[in-house]
Design a protein around this motif. Structure first.
Motif, short mmCIF file in Angstrom:
data_model
loop_
_atom_site.label_atom_id
_atom_site.label_comp_id
_atom_site.label_asym_id
_atom_site.label_seq_id
_atom_site.Cartn_x
_atom_site.Cartn_y
_atom_site.Cartn_z
N ASP A 145 -23.39 15.92 -6.38
CA ASP A 145 -22.66 16.84 -7.24
C ASP A 145 -21.51 16.10 -7.92
O ASP A 145 -20.36 16.52 -7.90
CB ASP A 145 -22.15 18.05 -6.45
N ASN A 146 -21.86 14.99 -8.55
CA ASN A 146 -20.89 14.08 -9.17
C ASN A 146 -21.05 14.11 -10.70
O ASN A 146 -21.81 13.31 -11.25
CB ASN A 146 -21.14 12.67 -8.62
N PRO A 147 -20.35 15.01 -11.39
CA PRO A 147 -20.50 15.12 -12.85
C PRO A 147 -20.19 13.82 -13.60
O PRO A 147 -20.87 13.49 -14.56
CB PRO A 147 -19.52 16.21 -13.26
N THR A 148 -19.19 13.08 -13.15
CA THR A 148 -18.85 11.81 -13.80
C THR A 148 -19.98 10.81 -13.63
O THR A 148 -20.36 10.12 -14.58
CB THR A 148 -17.52 11.25 -13.25
N ILE A 187 -23.15 11.46 -13.15
CA ILE A 187 -24.27 11.91 -13.98
C ILE A 187 -24.01 11.52 -15.43
O ILE A 187 -24.87 10.96 -16.10
CB ILE A 187 -24.48 13.44 -13.86
N TYR A 188 -22.83 11.81 -15.92
CA TYR A 188 -22.47 11.53 -17.31
C TYR A 188 -22.64 10.05 -17.63
O TYR A 188 -23.18 9.69 -18.68
CB TYR A 188 -21.03 11.97 -17.57
N ARG A 189 -22.25 9.19 -16.73
CA ARG A 189 -22.35 7.74 -16.96
C ARG A 189 -23.79 7.25 -16.99
O ARG A 189 -24.08 6.19 -17.54
CB ARG A 189 -21.57 6.99 -15.89
N LYS A 190 -24.72 8.00 -16.41
CA LYS A 190 -26.13 7.62 -16.42
C LYS A 190 -26.88 8.19 -17.63
O LYS A 190 -28.02 7.82 -17.88
CB LYS A 190 -26.80 8.05 -15.12
N MET A 191 -26.24 9.08 -18.38
CA MET A 191 -26.87 9.67 -19.56
C MET A 191 -26.94 8.64 -20.69
O MET A 191 -26.11 7.74 -20.78
CB MET A 191 -26.10 10.90 -20.03
N GLU A 192 -27.92 8.81 -21.58
CA GLU A 192 -28.06 7.85 -22.66
C GLU A 192 -26.89 7.95 -23.64
O GLU A 192 -26.20 8.96 -23.73
CB GLU A 192 -29.41 7.99 -23.36
N ALA A 193 -26.68 6.86 -24.37
CA ALA A 193 -25.52 6.73 -25.27
C ALA A 193 -25.48 7.84 -26.32
O ALA A 193 -24.40 8.36 -26.62
CB ALA A 193 -25.53 5.36 -25.94
N ARG A 194 -26.61 8.24 -26.87
CA ARG A 194 -26.59 9.26 -27.91
C ARG A 194 -26.11 10.59 -27.34
O ARG A 194 -25.49 11.37 -28.05
CB ARG A 194 -27.92 9.35 -28.64
N PHE A 195 -26.39 10.88 -26.09
CA PHE A 195 -25.88 12.08 -25.44
C PHE A 195 -24.36 11.98 -25.26
O PHE A 195 -23.62 12.89 -25.62
CB PHE A 195 -26.55 12.27 -24.08
N ARG A 196 -23.90 10.86 -24.71
CA ARG A 196 -22.46 10.69 -24.47
C ARG A 196 -21.66 10.71 -25.77
O ARG A 196 -20.51 11.13 -25.79
CB ARG A 196 -22.20 9.40 -23.68
N LYS A 197 -22.27 10.28 -26.86
CA LYS A 197 -21.60 10.30 -28.16
C LYS A 197 -21.36 11.74 -28.63
O LYS A 197 -20.34 12.05 -29.24
CB LYS A 197 -22.45 9.55 -29.19
N ASP A 198 -22.31 12.63 -28.33
CA ASP A 198 -22.26 14.00 -28.84
C ASP A 198 -21.63 15.01 -27.89
O ASP A 198 -21.24 16.10 -28.30
CB ASP A 198 -23.68 14.50 -29.17
N GLU A 209 -17.47 14.52 -21.73
CA GLU A 209 -17.68 14.52 -20.28
C GLU A 209 -17.19 15.81 -19.63
O GLU A 209 -17.77 16.28 -18.65
CB GLU A 209 -16.98 13.31 -19.65
N ALA A 210 -16.15 16.42 -20.18
CA ALA A 210 -15.59 17.65 -19.61
C ALA A 210 -16.59 18.81 -19.59
O ALA A 210 -16.42 19.76 -18.83
CB ALA A 210 -14.34 18.06 -20.39
N GLN A 211 -17.66 18.72 -20.36
CA GLN A 211 -18.67 19.79 -20.38
C GLN A 211 -19.67 19.68 -19.24
O GLN A 211 -20.45 20.61 -19.00
CB GLN A 211 -19.40 19.81 -21.71
N MET A 212 -19.67 18.59 -18.51
CA MET A 212 -20.65 18.40 -17.43
C MET A 212 -20.46 19.39 -16.29
O MET A 212 -21.42 20.00 -15.83
CB MET A 212 -20.60 16.97 -16.90
N ARG A 213 -19.25 19.53 -15.78
CA ARG A 213 -19.01 20.42 -14.63
C ARG A 213 -19.42 21.86 -14.93
O ARG A 213 -20.17 22.46 -14.14
CB ARG A 213 -17.54 20.34 -14.22
#
Length: 162
Positions: free
Chosen positions: A53-56, A58-69, A72-76
């Protein structure tokens, strides 16, 4: 989500992942479509951060185009919504199956995709009622998660997931 009367899959794709991708086109290949070693190990690492249950993470493992759009605050909030609708938070996962295909993006771009299925136990349900799907694609010089979903099969899971 509404389900049809035919054998069905009910699930909610990770809410924010729709921003990054449109779909998957199966290729029928039985070997990895990825030119980078160890897509299964990467998928297992994604599952580990979901179970933690680690949103950060998870976010770091997402592809770059996802992280660009997506900030990170929306993960939780997105994770909490998924957990509330689909059997609670995953506590344990067991690998079940894999498939290859192509990830197709809204701009027409495509990438080779490896999809991994895991049976999960959750805070409210035993192992096997819900399944976690992780989609792995090449991203830069490595691998990234293009999306993940939690799904259930109200009429019973298919034999290849048992």
């Amino acid at each position: 989500m509404t389900c049809s009367r035919r054998p069905r899959v009910c699930g909610m794709s990770f809410l924010l992942l729709a921003v990054a991708s449109v779909g998957c086109r199966p290729t029928g290949r039985t070997t990895s479509g990825l030119d980078v070693p160890e897509p299964r190990a990467f998928s297992d690492a994604v599952v580990a951060v979901v179970v933690e249950d680690n949103p950060t993470g998870i976010y770091r493992k997402m592809e770059a185009r996802f992280r660009k759009d997506v900030p990170e605050a929306q993960m939780r909030p997105a994770l909490d919504q998924i957990y509330a609708q689909y059997g609670g938070r995953p506590l344990e996962a067991v690998f079940k199956s894999e498939a290859t295909g192509q990830k197709v993006y809204p701009d027409g771009d495509t990438k080779p995709l490896q999809r991994f299925w895991y049976a999960v136990s959750t805070t409210t349900e035993p192992m096997g009622k819900y399944f976690l799907i992780v989609e792995v694609v090449p991203d830069g010089a490595g691998l990234a998660c293009a999306g993940f979903s939690i799904v259930s099969f109200p009429a019973g899971s298919p034999p290849w997931l048992n």
